[in-house]
Design a protein around this motif. Sequence first.
Motif: not given
Length: 315
Positions: A219-220, A234, A239, A253, A255, A258, A260-261, A263, A273, A275
Amino acid sequence: MQRRTFLQGLAAAAVAAPAATLLGQQEAVAAANYYVATTEQTKNKVLVFPKNKAFTDANVHWSFTPGGGAWANLSDVKIRATEAQGWIALVAASGGKAGIVDIGSEKHTEGNDLKWSATPGGNPHAIERVPGNGSVIVASSDGKLTLYAPTSVGNLGSLKQVQTVDYAGAHGVLWDPTFQLLWVIGKNRFSHYAVMGSGRNTRLKYAAHFSLGSGNLGHDLQPDYTNKHKMLMTATKGVYELLTDGGTFRSRKISSETKVKSYVKHSSGEVVSIRGDGTQPRDWANKTVRFSQSPDRARSGAQFYKARIWTTAFE
């Protein structure tokens, strides 16, 4: 629109820069009242707030309102510095657009403050600019990277599409000045590319892919401002840290949380962050921006998707 003088702009820039850059080590911790840039999708604005104040209209430090249509659902903002134009904001919107906004002259900017814009389409999720080269890369989640190159580094308005690269699920893109590489994250993997050539002859050259594991959509992709050899990613399953020390690229990894868009870690060590809260109409967003060492900041009716540190630094 509210105008600001050049000196006021310089003052704002000094406050907004990373604490360790401007201050001695003894003062750096105390300077952790930094600014946070967000993409808020209900009103579809980039909104910048001081971290230690409520996220209200009265406390907005800077904003960008592009309008709707192909500018719907702002999905990314990054703050960058140019020699010719000073500070700019790179923006991308899932509706299909991407562009560059002039920061320097106004507090509340709009579509007419765009220095350049294009329509890469394919659900743009992230944007980056390569320093010293001037090219711009947009990552679209439908599966592509779009490269725009200028006639000369400082001529933002001359940016033109010169290359498209297939990249499944492309969601994040970030320049690494230490290794002079462009990092990308997408479906089941993250990768880096070399940026070759100059002007309209600029091209992305594939270098290497690294696995995130099956069924793990990235994602990010953002800096860890405490360590130039770390980036933060993420994905669907958690994360991750991207480690680059010694030139050996690997991930781990950190974290299993789930949804998490967004961070990022500030130079003070604080994590910012967002979420996805799982509620409609945008289950990927949240009214709350989270802080690891400070009170979270919520805004009634807001749907924040991305949060960035208000700094031009890449790392």
